[in-house]
Write a protein that holds these residues in place. Structure first.
Motif, PDB file in Angstrom:
ATOM      1  N   VAL A 176       5.051 -14.428  13.327  1.00 47.05           N
ATOM      2  CA  VAL A 176       6.190 -14.100  12.473  1.00 47.05           C
ATOM      3  C   VAL A 176       7.032 -15.357  12.251  1.00 47.05           C
ATOM      4  O   VAL A 176       7.466 -15.995  13.212  1.00 47.05           O
ATOM      5  CB  VAL A 176       7.059 -12.996  13.112  1.00 47.05           C
ATOM      6  CG1 VAL A 176       8.296 -12.721  12.262  1.00 47.05           C
ATOM      7  CG2 VAL A 176       6.246 -11.719  13.296  1.00 47.05           C
TER       8      VAL A 176
ATOM      9  N   ASP B   1       1.332 -15.452   9.334  1.00 47.95           N
ATOM     10  CA  ASP B   1       0.843 -14.192   8.766  1.00 47.95           C
ATOM     11  C   ASP B   1       1.973 -13.379   8.143  1.00 47.95           C
ATOM     12  O   ASP B   1       1.798 -12.744   7.115  1.00 47.95           O
ATOM     13  CB  ASP B   1       0.180 -13.351   9.857  1.00 47.95           C
ATOM     14  CG  ASP B   1      -0.896 -14.123  10.573  1.00 47.95           C
ATOM     15  OD1 ASP B   1      -1.934 -14.398   9.952  1.00 47.95           O
ATOM     16  OD2 ASP B   1      -0.697 -14.459  11.751  1.00 47.95           O
ATOM     17  N   VAL B   2       3.124 -13.386   8.813  1.00 50.67           N
ATOM     18  CA  VAL B   2       4.243 -12.537   8.423  1.00 50.67           C
ATOM     19  C   VAL B   2       5.481 -13.405   8.277  1.00 50.67           C
ATOM     20  O   VAL B   2       5.789 -14.217   9.164  1.00 50.67           O
ATOM     21  CB  VAL B   2       4.495 -11.439   9.472  1.00 50.67           C
ATOM     22  CG1 VAL B   2       5.705 -10.596   9.088  1.00 50.67           C
ATOM     23  CG2 VAL B   2       3.259 -10.556   9.629  1.00 50.67           C
TER      24      VAL B   2
ATOM     25  N   LEU C  59       4.832  -3.925  13.005  1.00 47.79           N
ATOM     26  CA  LEU C  59       3.549  -4.575  13.258  1.00 47.79           C
ATOM     27  C   LEU C  59       2.722  -3.801  14.278  1.00 47.79           C
ATOM     28  O   LEU C  59       1.497  -3.719  14.162  1.00 47.79           O
ATOM     29  CB  LEU C  59       3.773  -6.009  13.728  1.00 47.79           C
ATOM     30  CG  LEU C  59       4.366  -6.953  12.668  1.00 47.79           C
ATOM     31  CD1 LEU C  59       4.656  -8.314  13.275  1.00 47.79           C
ATOM     32  CD2 LEU C  59       3.417  -7.090  11.482  1.00 47.79           C
TER      33      LEU C  59
ATOM     34  N   ASP D 249       4.262  -9.113   4.579  1.00 42.81           N
ATOM     35  CA  ASP D 249       3.085  -9.056   5.443  1.00 42.81           C
ATOM     36  C   ASP D 249       1.836  -9.107   4.581  1.00 42.81           C
ATOM     37  O   ASP D 249       1.357  -8.087   4.103  1.00 42.81           O
ATOM     38  CB  ASP D 249       3.128  -7.769   6.279  1.00 42.81           C
ATOM     39  CG  ASP D 249       1.882  -7.571   7.132  1.00 42.81           C
ATOM     40  OD1 ASP D 249       1.140  -8.553   7.339  1.00 42.81           O
ATOM     41  OD2 ASP D 249       1.644  -6.437   7.593  1.00 42.81           O
ATOM     42  N   ARG D 250       1.326 -10.338   4.331  1.00 43.83           N
ATOM     43  CA  ARG D 250       0.112 -10.532   3.548  1.00 43.83           C
ATOM     44  C   ARG D 250       0.160  -9.772   2.221  1.00 43.83           C
ATOM     45  O   ARG D 250      -0.741  -9.038   1.861  1.00 43.83           O
ATOM     46  CB  ARG D 250      -1.118 -10.125   4.366  1.00 43.83           C
ATOM     47  CG  ARG D 250      -1.431 -11.048   5.507  1.00 43.83           C
ATOM     48  CD  ARG D 250      -2.359 -10.419   6.513  1.00 43.83           C
ATOM     49  NE  ARG D 250      -1.733  -9.280   7.151  1.00 43.83           N
ATOM     50  CZ  ARG D 250      -2.394  -8.196   7.564  1.00 43.83           C
ATOM     51  NH1 ARG D 250      -3.695  -8.129   7.415  1.00 43.83           N
ATOM     52  NH2 ARG D 250      -1.748  -7.203   8.146  1.00 43.83           N
TER      53      ARG D 250
ATOM     54  N   LEU E 213      10.614  -8.186   4.788  1.00 44.13           N
ATOM     55  CA  LEU E 213       9.423  -8.536   5.552  1.00 44.13           C
ATOM     56  C   LEU E 213       8.249  -8.623   4.586  1.00 44.13           C
ATOM     57  O   LEU E 213       7.971  -7.667   3.846  1.00 44.13           O
ATOM     58  CB  LEU E 213       9.169  -7.491   6.635  1.00 44.13           C
ATOM     59  CG  LEU E 213       8.019  -7.718   7.621  1.00 44.13           C
ATOM     60  CD1 LEU E 213       8.305  -6.967   8.924  1.00 44.13           C
ATOM     61  CD2 LEU E 213       6.684  -7.234   7.061  1.00 44.13           C
TER      62      LEU E 213
END
Length: 414
Positions: free
Chosen positions: A127, A201-202, A253, A224-225, A222
């Protein structure tokens, strides 16, 4: 490279390596089943008093649950927490010592299943945290690494939830890539563009502000991909606000990646792989999939040319397996085939340059494939892979030990 937060040198080194490596998108959390406490002495009495608290912390870290549901079964387990301890060690501290209590992974995972709690594997998304703040005096992008109280708040969530967190360096490049106005408006394009430098990733953006009554408010974005989540928070201080926001990120997550065991007799899923050019590639792919925490068993079904079809028995949801593979970047999704595929079949390919898999150890080097034209029969001692005459895997097997005894063949899930 980003500045990294951590409770100790091990955590900091782990995150630095993750940021430096272009292939390190998922971070392996070290000491997931360890709980550490400051103590005044090294007596068994002091250590035993911490056993139950330590096990509770490990359950939270390993399950992804923010709180453990209270039950008679849990209370009985905590009363015998020493039975789950594998080893302990001490480190010198400024005042007294730090005791590290290490609990047995297999025993804790079994306990989580008995408590109907999920298991969050130790490979977790990294993160990247951005903060913008308005405290009446000024509105600014915050360099968390230079704010002691905010940094401690981040470190606490990082340790309690085993959540890998990194920070942008907030140099001129970051400030140009992510202007304050874009951050304050929670612009998702700017967030993802600025975060691409760090390959996390995040990415999480928090917008913090204080009201006239002294209460702190936050809006969080947020990414997330490619998936976006918005949520809010309020607290008495900026530090509490950051802790609450990151705890919500951990909750999200964990819900995406934590695994709930499936029935043993669940039906298999199928995966087709391209670019399996030789026996070594076949072996490494199979070993990689079997190493994933949610894969109970992966076994070959058919080899045709450079294509390999596998049967997969998994715990959890199929999408969680797709997410786990995406985090590791070992296999590439074959979208051209996948878009036209039948439902329920996963299509992947091994990268043409197979350097991603070089670090993966071969398991069972002596195992091989045999007898072209035969089929794999579940439970049979004569299991072999069907191949066509042009299969490069079959060609390689001419120089391998082609006979397999029953003990080396893939076993069905127990």
């Amino acid at each position: 490279m980003g500045k990294v937060v951590g409770k100790n040198t091990t955590w900091m080194l782990m995150f630095c390596v993750a940021l430096l490596s272009p292939l390190s998108h998922a971070v392996k959390v070290e000491n997931l089943y360890r709980a550490s406490f400051p103590v005044a002495d090294q007596t068994p009495e002091s250590r035993d008093k911490l056993a139950a608290t330590g096990l509770s912390r490990v359950i939270v870290r390993a399950s992804g649950a923010r709180e453990i549901p209270d039950s008679e079964q849990l209370r009985s387990v905590l009363a015998q927490a020493n039975r789950y301890m594998q080893q302990f060690s001490y480190e010198n501290a400024e005042e007294g010592y730090v005791v590290n209590l290490d609990y047995a992974k297999s025993a804790v995972d079994t306990l989580l299943r008995k408590l109907d709690l999920p298991i969050w594997p130790d490979k977790r998304p990294q993160v990247l945290l951005w903060l913008a703040q308005d405290d009446f005096q000024q509105r600014q992008m915050v360099n968390v690494a230079e704010q002691e109280l905010l940094l401690e708040a981040v470190q606490q969530v990082e340790a309690e939830r085993a959540l890998p967190i990194s920070l942008p360096v907030m140099d001129l490049d970051d400030r140009l890539a992510f202007p304050l106005a874009q951050a304050w408006s929670l612009n998702e394009q700017s967030l993802m563009a600025a975060s691409s430098r760090y390959q996390s990733d995040v990415a999480v953006l928090g917008r913090l502000s204080i009201t006239g009554s002294g209460q702190w408010l936050a809006s969080w974005l947020l990414a997330d991909r490619g998936k976006l989540q918005l949520f809010d928070g309020r607290a008495a201080s900026a530090e509490e606000l950051v802790q609450d926001g990151l705890s919500q990120v951990a909750d999200y997550l964990a819900a995406q990646h934590a695994i709930i065991a499936s029935p043993v007799d669940s039906k298999p899923h199928y995966m087709q792989l391209d670019n399996i050019a030789n026996f070594k590639s076949y072996r490494k792919v199979l070993d990689y999939l079997n190493s994933l925490a949610m894969v109970r068993h992966a076994e070959p079904d058919l080899v045709l040319g450079e294509q390999l079809r596998l049967r997969l028995f998994i715990d959890g949801q199929l999408q969680q397996l797709v997410d786990a593979i995406a985090l590791d970047k070992v296999l590439q999704a074959n979208q051209a085939i996948g878009e036209a595929s039948q439902q329920g079949v996963l299509y992947y390919q091994l990268p043409q340059i197979d350097n991603v898999l070089q670090a993966l150890p071969l398991q069972g080097e002596g195992s091989g494939l045999a007898e072209e034209g035969a089929s794999l029969n579940q439970g049979s001692a004569e299991q072999v892979i069907r191949t066509d005459a042009s299969s490069p895997i079959r060609a390689d097997l001419k120089s391998e030990a082609t006979a397999i005894d029953a003990s080396q063949r893939p076993k069905p899930p127990q």
